[in-house]
Design an enzyme around this catalytic site. Structure first.
Site, PDB file in Angstrom:
ATOM      1  N   ASP A  34       0.815  -1.224   0.000  1.00 45.85           N
ATOM      2  CA  ASP A  34       0.000   0.000   0.000  1.00 45.85           C
ATOM      3  C   ASP A  34       0.850   1.277   0.000  1.00 45.85           C
ATOM      4  OD1 ASP A  34      -1.937  -1.965   0.431  1.00 45.85           O
ATOM      5  OD2 ASP A  34      -2.035  -1.583   2.583  1.00 45.85           O
ATOM      6  N   GLU A 200     -10.864  -1.111  -3.979  1.00 45.91           N
ATOM      7  CA  GLU A 200     -10.196  -0.519  -2.820  1.00 45.91           C
ATOM      8  C   GLU A 200      -9.031   0.341  -3.278  1.00 45.91           C
ATOM      9  OE1 GLU A 200      -9.057  -3.968  -0.490  1.00 45.91           O
ATOM     10  OE2 GLU A 200      -7.326  -4.401  -1.764  1.00 45.91           O
ATOM     11  N   HIS A 262      -2.957  -1.193  -5.340  1.00 46.44           N
ATOM     12  CA  HIS A 262      -2.967  -0.228  -4.226  1.00 46.44           C
ATOM     13  C   HIS A 262      -1.947   0.880  -4.478  1.00 46.44           C
ATOM     14  CE1 HIS A 262      -4.542   0.767  -0.171  1.00 46.44           C
ATOM     15  NE2 HIS A 262      -3.790   1.778  -0.542  1.00 46.44           N
ATOM     16  N   ARG A 292       4.835  -8.066  -0.311  1.00 45.22           N
ATOM     17  CA  ARG A 292       4.712  -7.122  -1.427  1.00 45.22           C
ATOM     18  C   ARG A 292       5.791  -6.047  -1.333  1.00 45.22           C
ATOM     19  NH1 ARG A 292      -1.647  -6.289  -0.582  1.00 45.22           N
ATOM     20  NH2 ARG A 292      -0.834  -6.034   1.515  1.00 45.22           N
TER      21      ARG A 292
END
Ligand SMILES: *[C@@H]1O[C@H](CO)[C@@H](O)[C@H](O)[C@H]1NC(C)=O
Ligand SMILES: *[C@@H]1O[C@H](CO)[C@@H](O)[C@H](O)[C@H]1NC(C)=O
Ligand SMILES: *[C@@H]1O[C@H](CO)[C@@H](O)[C@H](O)[C@H]1NC(C)=O
Ligand SMILES: *[C@@H]1O[C@H](CO)[C@@H](O)[C@H](O)[C@H]1NC(C)=O
Length: 325
Positions: A34, A200, A262, A292
């Site tokens: 993110d 999202e 994201h 990630r």
């Protein structure tokens, strides 16, 4: 003489390094989930999800973020927001820096209690922050700010609409307060429903007089997590879904980077380029955890003015840095 020659060579090597302004991805691996980057006053400020606290890494070049100066700006013992801290983003609103982020209670089985929160800083993004507000009291994650000509600032986040993880929008009436909430868009396309229906991680982008919202579609534990795009029609109420059109997927798995998404957007130091910062994983089945890593690459533009995100570049490939470094 020998000494001067050595200095001269060192200066030459340094200036060619600075002039080249090249870098390679990833910028952070692991724990690069993110990601969000803001450029201000000669520094890039990067935040990612690290779950237990909020930290900012800064550097004068994009590549410098790999070994940038890192500072933990927030930890919290309040049980309602101590834990599962996700998706922090730095935004300049009403003459201060604010960090919008998601947090909730301890334990992976408490994710239904995730809420959007905001911290207030000052004029220096690398300064200190105090708790400011919780944005709403129902499940909500991944809050961000979008600005609309003639309409003002809006808060956009991922919310539940029935059993569909969707995007919601509300006017931001103050940095820590929102007005009437509306569902902006629901995951109705097949490419938004791999694993489970999800929208999202919204991120606003402004270019050529157009306002866009990129977002992440499908479940993160699949390789089909990808970016979709909403385009505002430029005049209708931004909180009405009829004022928007949807396209996608616009950015999908490639070059052994799976589930790219994201994302956030930031400008090059000279303001001429828009860059896409996102996470991806090398795990072929996708990942929602710290496996990630952070990737950054320039957004290009098609001749009809629409954005061209390209494909996730291979890890380690040398890229030209943002213009003006
Ligand atoms: C990544 O984050 C997880 C969860 O907070 C932590 O357990 C792990 O040690 C971190 N990994 C690294 C390499 O920092
Ligand atoms: C902040 O979070 C990181 C990553 O989980 C952890 O390694 C570190 O100990 C934490 N520090 C504080 C002060 O909470
Ligand atoms: C999901 O991603 C995988 C790997 O990139 C791909 O092979 C597959 O076709 C995708 N499935 C759908 C339904 O898009
Ligand atoms: C934009 O969307 C609104 C609906 O919210 C519509 O009334 C308006 O006509 C649209 N404008 C354009 C230029 O498409």
């Amino acid at each position: 003489m020998k000494f001067l020659q050595t200095i001269g060579t060192a200066v030459l090597a340094l200036s060619s390094l600075v002039g080249a302004a090249s870098f390679s991805n990833p910028l952070k691996n692991p724990n690069g989930s993110d990601p969000h980057i803001a450029y201000s006053g000669g520094y890039y400020y990067m935040m990612t999800t690290t779950w237990t606290n909020l930290s900012i890494t800064r550097a004068r070049t994009l590549g410098g973020l790999k070994n940038g100066e890192t500072k933990i700006v927030w930890t919290d013992s309040n049980p309602n927001r101590c834990c599962n801290m996700w998706a922090p983003e730095l935004h300049w609103v009403d003459n201060s820096w604010y960090i919008y982020y998601t947090a909730g209670r301890n334990g992976a089985n408490n994710l239904d209690l995730q809420r959007n929160h905001v911290l207030k800083g000052g004029s220096d993004p690398f300064g200190s922050y105090t708790y400011h507000a919780q944005l709403s009291n129902v499940w909500g994650i991944d809050g961000t700010i979008a600005r609309f000509a003639n309409w003002g600032n809006y808060f956009v986040w991922s919310c539940m609409s029935g059993n569909l993880q969707s995007l919601c929008i509300a006017p931001l009436t103050a940095p820590g307060r929102i007005g009437n909430t509306r569902v902006l868009s629901t995951p109705t396309n097949s490419w938004e429903r791999n694993g489970s229906p999800v929208m999202e991680g919204p991120a606003a982008m402004y270019h050529g007089g157009k306002t866009y919202l990129a977002y992440s579609a499908s479940f993160c534990w699949t390789p089909n997590y990808s970016l979709g795009l909403l385009t505002w029609n430029g005049s209708g109420d931004p909180a009405l879904s009829n004022s928007w059109s949807k396209s996608g997927p616009v950015f999908t798995s490639a070059n052994s980077n799976y589930g790219p998404g994201h994302n956030g957007f930031f400008q090059s130091p000279d303001g001429t380029e828009i860059w896409n910062v996102y996470h991806a994983t090398q795990i072929r089945t996708g990942a929602c955890d710290g496996n990630r890593y952070v990737m950054a690459q320039k957004v290009n533009w098609n001749s009809n003015g629409t954005p061209n995100f390209g494909t996730p570049v291979r890890l380690g490939a040398t890229l030209a840095g943002p213009s003006g470094e």
